[in-house]
Design an enzyme around this catalytic site. Structure first.
Site, PDB file in Angstrom:
ATOM      1  N   GLY A 164       1.023  -1.288  -0.073  1.00 31.51           N
ATOM      2  CA  GLY A 164      -0.097  -0.220   0.126  1.00 31.51           C
ATOM      3  C   GLY A 164       0.960   1.426   0.069  1.00 31.51           C
ATOM      4  O   GLY A 164       1.977   1.074  -0.540  1.00 31.51           O
ATOM      5  N   LEU A 198      -4.104  -5.679  -4.922  1.00 28.78           N
ATOM      6  CA  LEU A 198      -3.112  -4.694  -4.897  1.00 28.78           C
ATOM      7  C   LEU A 198      -1.800  -5.339  -4.238  1.00 28.78           C
ATOM      8  O   LEU A 198      -1.664  -5.870  -2.946  1.00 28.78           O
ATOM      9  CB  LEU A 198      -3.552  -3.686  -3.954  1.00 28.78           C
ATOM     10  CG  LEU A 198      -2.709  -2.434  -3.963  1.00 28.78           C
ATOM     11  CD1 LEU A 198      -2.450  -1.656  -5.489  1.00 28.78           C
ATOM     12  CD2 LEU A 198      -2.930  -1.546  -2.846  1.00 28.78           C
ATOM     13  N   ASP A 199      -0.733  -5.208  -4.956  1.00 22.43           N
ATOM     14  CA  ASP A 199       0.688  -5.582  -4.445  1.00 22.43           C
ATOM     15  C   ASP A 199       0.644  -7.098  -4.073  1.00 22.43           C
ATOM     16  O   ASP A 199       1.711  -7.631  -3.123  1.00 22.43           O
ATOM     17  CB  ASP A 199       1.089  -4.879  -3.107  1.00 22.43           C
ATOM     18  CG  ASP A 199       1.145  -3.208  -3.497  1.00 22.43           C
ATOM     19  OD1 ASP A 199       1.252  -3.021  -4.702  1.00 22.43           O
ATOM     20  OD2 ASP A 199       1.010  -2.435  -2.512  1.00 22.43           O
ATOM     21  N   GLU A 200       0.086  -7.772  -4.969  1.00 22.69           N
ATOM     22  CA  GLU A 200      -0.103  -9.301  -4.373  1.00 22.69           C
ATOM     23  C   GLU A 200       0.163 -10.149  -5.799  1.00 22.69           C
ATOM     24  O   GLU A 200       0.307 -11.487  -5.629  1.00 22.69           O
ATOM     25  CB  GLU A 200      -1.593  -9.772  -4.077  1.00 22.69           C
ATOM     26  CG  GLU A 200      -1.753  -9.247  -2.657  1.00 22.69           C
ATOM     27  CD  GLU A 200      -1.101 -10.209  -1.571  1.00 22.69           C
ATOM     28  OE1 GLU A 200      -0.578 -11.109  -1.739  1.00 22.69           O
ATOM     29  OE2 GLU A 200      -1.318  -9.847  -0.299  1.00 22.69           O
TER      30      GLU A 200
END
Lengths: 286, 286, 286, 286
Positions: free
Chosen positions: B202, B228-230
């Site tokens: 994040g 997100l960011d995964e």
């Protein structure tokens, strides 16, 4: 695993059809390829392969050799074949600084290094290593006396002949081997030098490093050749230092680097990951 | 090199005979294998290969596809085939922090990144990048207005449709893409996140890192997914920090890490070194 | 910040009372010490300090010098004093490989390197750098002609005399400076050498590295002295390579190392973090 | 060295005159400052110092404390004072994976870690460690039985009360301490967690890392607090992995990282280099 699993290293002049010949031959004989890595050196025009394969039926190294022989002959290959259940025999040479010795023993104990240690040779007596548990490993105290180094080397050679090691590891042994002995051990003797070669060859590399004011130090594991600290490099690693690090601190920091560099080089050798390419090595990664 | 040279990535359920089938087929068709790397994932039981090969006679991707098709069908393979002379089309998205943009442009200029840059999209006007030479690359100023993000994304999509990129790079673009857009770009959109994932997802990861008191920071390049960011991680790198580093210093040190991590990930993608393996990647090394 | 903030570097023979004398003097004059780092070299018996301090009332470098002078005299110190608002003047010398030049320009643009670039000198014409935006920085094309190198160096010297740089950076300039010029620039000329010194001095270090078969390559930033590649080292860094890396790949990987090593060395110099200690450096960390 | 040499750590709210007061006081009392490092945290507005000093005349910790007390009171300082000849007492807790235990013992043997090991506690019997030489160190076998963990912790506490350690090291002890015990050991209990925190807290971090597909793994040494894996971080380190590394390989590679990270953290603590700064640490480098 009760299956036979084999690792083959081979090298030859680069020509089309090598992989095809190998893969077909293995497939037809019922082998399953578990891993295969290759390298085609544009410089030397040589081709290097490491293949790991298995099959469910009982198989010997001789069986594999018989299968490979036509291809080996046809391409003029150098080849090694090993049943992975056959652990390598290793002789360790150490001196007073025993961190690499202790480290290799621990990794052998945990099974990280799959090898049979057939002996430990030192120019210091057993009492120097009281803090280390050698178990059943034969210990050979072979002191180096002034002007009688030749005799001590003859004793080492007798230990080698009796214990038949596949690999001799100079675990900070700190004695320079004679040309004669390095030749006899060609390709099966690994040394750890406590500098980032080619910088700081020879004696007291940490003092040299401190004097030169480098900002990073390192260690180098290499096959021993008659040219001191010039043998084919297997592995290197480094660590950052500062102006505050005097030679004593470098010696301490260096111990950690030496341990892990030597341990990796020994493991790569034990796992048949290293192939000689002239004065260099090909090291197929894990 | 005037020869046709091809890079093939393929994956399928692991079965004996894959390498043999491929190698034989290529050999018989007169191809020479220049490089071959494979990975057999014991977890997913899938097999991954990257092969580079050439031959002297004129050959097209269609020729190679025709040659491979029987094997592909027989093993149920996913395959990609690329003539290495066909450069990939790349669209760059950037925001105010333009270090990754500047870095990618420089690497493109030197030929390190073999790609055609088909456009640069930014939510800031061209004047923000006056210190950068864009040459003939089309620049699209697509500002993000409050509550109208959806419209801006539609504009981005029109640029994508018009410029037909093979790869979209979020070079510190700093806007979260909608689920819809991430799905449309699945497998061909790389983001650089300025933390060592999975730590500090994040916003403001350097501030998070400073608050947690970590001793090392990092950056992560990954394929964008709706989480997100995964997404699957392609490359990561790190650098040591100290208690003296406040968020501003972390931002500065981080820029260097972000640039090299993103540049590597883009290169790996352009060179067909990356294969998706579920939520992870297989990255065949150089 | 409108306050006067100063950075002082000093060195002298080690004696008790140095820190006390300084700290008391600064405290009594109303200064607040923001940072202080010291090093006591047991080898050379010299003492090194870097102190950063400020006070709210208007102060000049001359004021600080007057304050320090009694202590400087009493301890026989070498001292430098700089008002941190006074940016250093820097002259960049580059050649065809412009990655370090591009990198320094970008870091100057972002404010990461707080300096005034007073000129760019190259032995190649401006057109070679078309992809780089030089803004208002004067560019000097000073080609090197066979047997007339001496004249070109005289031209460089005239640029130095006219532009009065505090620091000259050889950003992969690739020309060996004469003994005369190195002496004139002693202590204010930084070079980036593309090897991990002391390994691979001189020409084509990546080719040397490849031929030797090292597993790690590096770069070294150092002050230029008349002994080629032997000057005091400021910063080094390294990256891991494999047997697959031919000289071309090493050149590419090396560019990244060179950029970050040179940028760090320049920043350390600009921030007065580097003190000469004989043929070595003391580098006080951020 | 027969001189008294002392290391002092102190922290207080940042105010002008701290260094001056200290340095003057030490100088007037005939002490020579051997090393001094400071940090002024702009975030917490706290000031941290570590000073090492000696003098030729016989001195005790009480003498130094008496000297410092006026300054300590005046600035509201937290302070620790240690005669460097007083070795710290350390209690080691281990479990089945004994690599960190073996490593700490070896570093203690060589004198790298200057400490007195006052005991080894394990939830496994002595026979599990037959390959390790414990010398005269008391060994406490304290098995953890289901639902009786509370009693085992009470036994640990009795060992702590009897052996009076300055530091308790959880050398891969693998049991979660109760809130009660963590509070009793606050600031003097170091744990090694086998992930790069804050990623992969809790159980089986290498399996978590493999599942997430990260490209780098790490280890973290931190002070134990009641919040699992959330305590102030002292040291971290990492190593690169690839898609080929399954959890077993990560466990092996991780062992090396864990050993060196824990050893460094213990050394930093023993040498009074670590100061707590809220939930973070200040670690003054060697």
């Amino acid at each position: 695993m009760t299956d036979s699993s084999f690792v083959v290293r081979l090298s030859c002049r680069n020509r089309p059809g090598i992989v095809s010949a190998f893969a077909s031959s293995l497939f037809q004989a019922g082998f399953n390829i578990l891993d295969s890595q290759q390298f085609d050196d544009p410089d030397s025009d040589r081709f290097f392969v490491r293949i790991v394969f298995n099959r469910t039926q009982a198989t010997t190294e001789a069986d594999v050799r018989a299968l490979m022989q036509p291809i080996v002959d046809s391409f003029g290959m150098e080849i090694t074949i090993r049943d992975q259940r056959n652990r390598r025999r290793v002789l360790l040479l150490a001196s007073k600084s025993d961190h690499c010795l202790a480290d290799l023993l621990y990794r052998w104990h945990t099974g990280e290094l799959e090898m049979d240690i057939v002996g430990i040779v030192s120019n210091h007596p057993r009492s120097v290593y009281e803090h280390l548990e050698f178990g059943n490993i034969p210990f050979h105290y072979l002191p180096v006396e002034r002007d009688r180094k030749h005799e001590q080397e003859a004793q080492i050679w007798r230990v080698v002949e009796a214990s038949k090691p596949d690999l001799v590891v100079l675990a900070r042994y700190m004695q320079i081997l004679s040309t004669d002995l390095t030749r006899k051990l060609a390709g099966r003797c690994i040394n750890i030098h406590h500098s980032f070669l080619p910088g700081f060859k020879g004696a007291k590399p940490y003092h040299q490093a401190c004097a030169r004011g480098v900002k990073i130090i390192g260690a180098t594991a290499h096959y021993v050749t008659e040219d001191l600290d010039e043998g084919p490099i297997i592995e290197q690693d480094v660590e950052r230092i500062t102006h505050r690090d005097m030679p004593d601190q470098l010696v301490r920091k260096g111990r950690d680097i030496e341990c892990r560099v030597l341990a990796r080089a020994v493991r790569y050798h034990l796992e048949d990951r290293v192939l000689l390419n002239g004065s260099k090595t090909v090291v197929f990664p894990e």
